[in-house]
Enzyme design. Structure first.
Site, PDB file in Angstrom:
ATOM      1  N   GLY A  20      42.174  67.477 -21.749  1.00 47.51           N
ATOM      2  CA  GLY A  20      42.112  67.996 -23.081  1.00 47.51           C
ATOM      3  C   GLY A  20      43.292  67.526 -24.186  1.00 47.51           C
ATOM      4  O   GLY A  20      43.516  68.267 -25.086  1.00 47.51           O
ATOM      5  N   SER A  21      43.856  66.501 -23.614  1.00 45.04           N
ATOM      6  CA  SER A  21      45.111  66.067 -24.665  1.00 45.04           C
ATOM      7  C   SER A  21      44.574  65.629 -25.679  1.00 45.04           C
ATOM      8  O   SER A  21      45.223  65.683 -26.966  1.00 45.04           O
ATOM      9  CB  SER A  21      46.048  65.235 -23.784  1.00 45.04           C
ATOM     10  OG  SER A  21      45.352  64.091 -23.711  1.00 45.04           O
ATOM     11  N   MET A  95      32.767  63.838 -19.673  1.00 46.90           N
ATOM     12  CA  MET A  95      32.280  63.066 -18.600  1.00 46.90           C
ATOM     13  C   MET A  95      30.652  63.212 -18.252  1.00 46.90           C
ATOM     14  O   MET A  95      30.053  62.654 -17.154  1.00 46.90           O
ATOM     15  CB  MET A  95      32.945  63.386 -17.168  1.00 46.90           C
ATOM     16  CG  MET A  95      34.257  63.379 -17.273  1.00 46.90           C
ATOM     17  SD  MET A  95      34.863  61.636 -17.723  1.00 46.90           S
ATOM     18  CE  MET A  95      34.669  60.890 -16.185  1.00 46.90           C
ATOM     19  N   ILE A  97      26.640  62.318 -19.784  1.00 45.95           N
ATOM     20  CA  ILE A  97      26.058  61.486 -20.718  1.00 45.95           C
ATOM     21  C   ILE A  97      24.872  62.446 -21.417  1.00 45.95           C
ATOM     22  O   ILE A  97      24.264  63.085 -20.765  1.00 45.95           O
ATOM     23  CB  ILE A  97      25.382  60.396 -20.084  1.00 45.95           C
ATOM     24  CG1 ILE A  97      26.492  59.626 -19.594  1.00 45.95           C
ATOM     25  CG2 ILE A  97      24.506  59.531 -20.838  1.00 45.95           C
ATOM     26  CD1 ILE A  97      26.140  58.346 -18.554  1.00 45.95           C
ATOM     27  N   ASN A 112      33.324  59.205 -30.111  1.00 52.37           N
ATOM     28  CA  ASN A 112      33.668  59.232 -28.606  1.00 52.37           C
ATOM     29  C   ASN A 112      34.939  58.397 -28.801  1.00 52.37           C
ATOM     30  O   ASN A 112      34.900  57.383 -29.552  1.00 52.37           O
ATOM     31  CB  ASN A 112      32.698  58.396 -27.584  1.00 52.37           C
ATOM     32  CG  ASN A 112      33.182  58.606 -26.190  1.00 52.37           C
ATOM     33  OD1 ASN A 112      33.939  59.570 -26.015  1.00 52.37           O
ATOM     34  ND2 ASN A 112      33.248  57.551 -25.535  1.00 52.37           N
ATOM     35  N   HIS A 114      37.051  55.984 -26.218  1.00 48.75           N
ATOM     36  CA  HIS A 114      37.096  55.169 -24.815  1.00 48.75           C
ATOM     37  C   HIS A 114      38.493  54.349 -24.589  1.00 48.75           C
ATOM     38  O   HIS A 114      38.900  53.797 -25.637  1.00 48.75           O
ATOM     39  CB  HIS A 114      35.863  54.529 -24.735  1.00 48.75           C
ATOM     40  CG  HIS A 114      35.766  53.578 -23.415  1.00 48.75           C
ATOM     41  ND1 HIS A 114      35.239  54.265 -22.550  1.00 48.75           N
ATOM     42  CD2 HIS A 114      35.982  52.609 -23.045  1.00 48.75           C
ATOM     43  CE1 HIS A 114      35.158  53.418 -21.299  1.00 48.75           C
ATOM     44  NE2 HIS A 114      35.791  52.346 -21.637  1.00 48.75           N
TER      45      HIS A 114
HETATM   46  C1  GRF Z   1      41.030  59.555 -22.296  1.00 50.59           C
HETATM   47  O1  GRF Z   1      41.487  58.557 -21.641  1.00 50.59           O
HETATM   48  C2  GRF Z   1      39.609  59.229 -22.863  1.00 50.59           C
HETATM   49  O2  GRF Z   1      39.611  58.124 -23.674  1.00 50.59           O
HETATM   50  C3  GRF Z   1      38.839  59.237 -21.734  1.00 50.59           C
HETATM   51  O3  GRF Z   1      39.120  60.302 -20.864  1.00 50.59           O
HETATM   52  C4  GRF Z   1      40.505  60.736 -21.238  1.00 50.59           C
HETATM   53  C5  GRF Z   1      40.444  62.223 -21.753  1.00 50.59           C
HETATM   54  O4  GRF Z   1      41.926  62.454 -21.724  1.00 50.59           O
HETATM   55  N1  GRF Z   1      37.299  59.099 -22.170  1.00 50.59           N
HETATM   56  P1  GRF Z   1      42.260  64.122 -22.269  1.00 50.59           P
HETATM   57  O5  GRF Z   1      41.317  64.982 -21.524  1.00 50.59           O
HETATM   58  O6  GRF Z   1      41.898  63.951 -23.728  1.00 50.59           O
HETATM   59  O7  GRF Z   1      43.637  64.140 -22.035  1.00 50.59           O
END
Ligand code: GRF
Length: 193
Positions: A20-21, A95, A97, A112, A114
């Site tokens: 969740g960063s 994670m 869909i 989103n 990515h």
């Molecule tokens: C990030 O790299 C995002 O792009 C990908 O999953 C990771 C999630 O990181 N989809 P966080 O949970 O926001 O720290």
């Protein structure tokens, strides 16, 4: 996107599965004067997601739904989001869909992030595949979500140079730092700010 409610901020839900960063960076951004959104809801498919701790820290409502029965979870979620007047969704390391039906209900209102320069390297294990292919650059992308995985209209991207010493971990870290800046910028762009 048009601000639908005068000067009020657009009520937004963030969907997570892990650390969740990005949620944290969005929550901090949402408190700034310039933010067109407020974060009012956190959704996770994983009850152990570390990011759920930000619910308490930022006083945001949260809901965990397993998504084992996707249809059931999504229907529950749609009614919860409606009850909470959620107008926009930011996926941040989520994670699962989402189904076509769900996406249709929030058409053009789901974003989103990515960790690659889309359309290259859709899907999982991005950094390892990038390194295996000896790419000189990678980066991150914020895009609208449509029914095809990592394929919606691109809003913003940030390029990151790969050094010879980079490993999957170091590259992920470098890109994540950029993600935290890119997501708020992409939101400003969506609202023409
Ligand atoms: C990030 O790299 C995002 O792009 C990908 O999953 C990771 C999630 O990181 N989809 P966080 O949970 O926001 O720290």
């Amino acid at each position: 996107m048009v601000l639908s409610t005068g000067h009020n901020r657009v009520r937004t839900a963030v969907f997570i599965s892990g650390t969740g960063s990005n949620l944290k960076s969005l929550a901090i951004f949402s408190k700034t004067k310039i933010s067109p959104i407020s974060i009012n809801f956190i959704v996770s498919n994983n009850s152990k997601a570390k990011g759920l701790n930000y619910a308490k820290k930022f006083k945001i409502k949260k809901k965990v739904l397993s998504f084992k029965n996707k249809k059931l979870s999504e229907n529950k979620l749609l009614s919860i989001l409606k009850k909470n007047n959620i107008e926009m969704i930011c996926l941040a390391g989520f994670m699962k869909i989402l189904s076509k039906n769900f996406i249709k209900k929030f058409k053009g209102k789901i974003l989103n992030i990515h960790p690659s320069l889309l359309p290259k390297y859709k899907g999982l294990n991005t950094h390892q595949r990038v390194l295996n292919n000896k790419e000189k650059y990678s980066g991150c992308t914020v895009h609208f979500v449509n029914a095809r995985l990592d394929s919606g209209k691109i809003i913003l991207q940030k390029k990151v140079r790969i050094s010879k010493k980079d490993t999957e971990t170091s590259l992920a870290k470098k890109i994540l730092a950029q993600e935290h800046k890119l997501y708020p910028k992409a939101i400003l762009k969506v609202f023409n700010l």
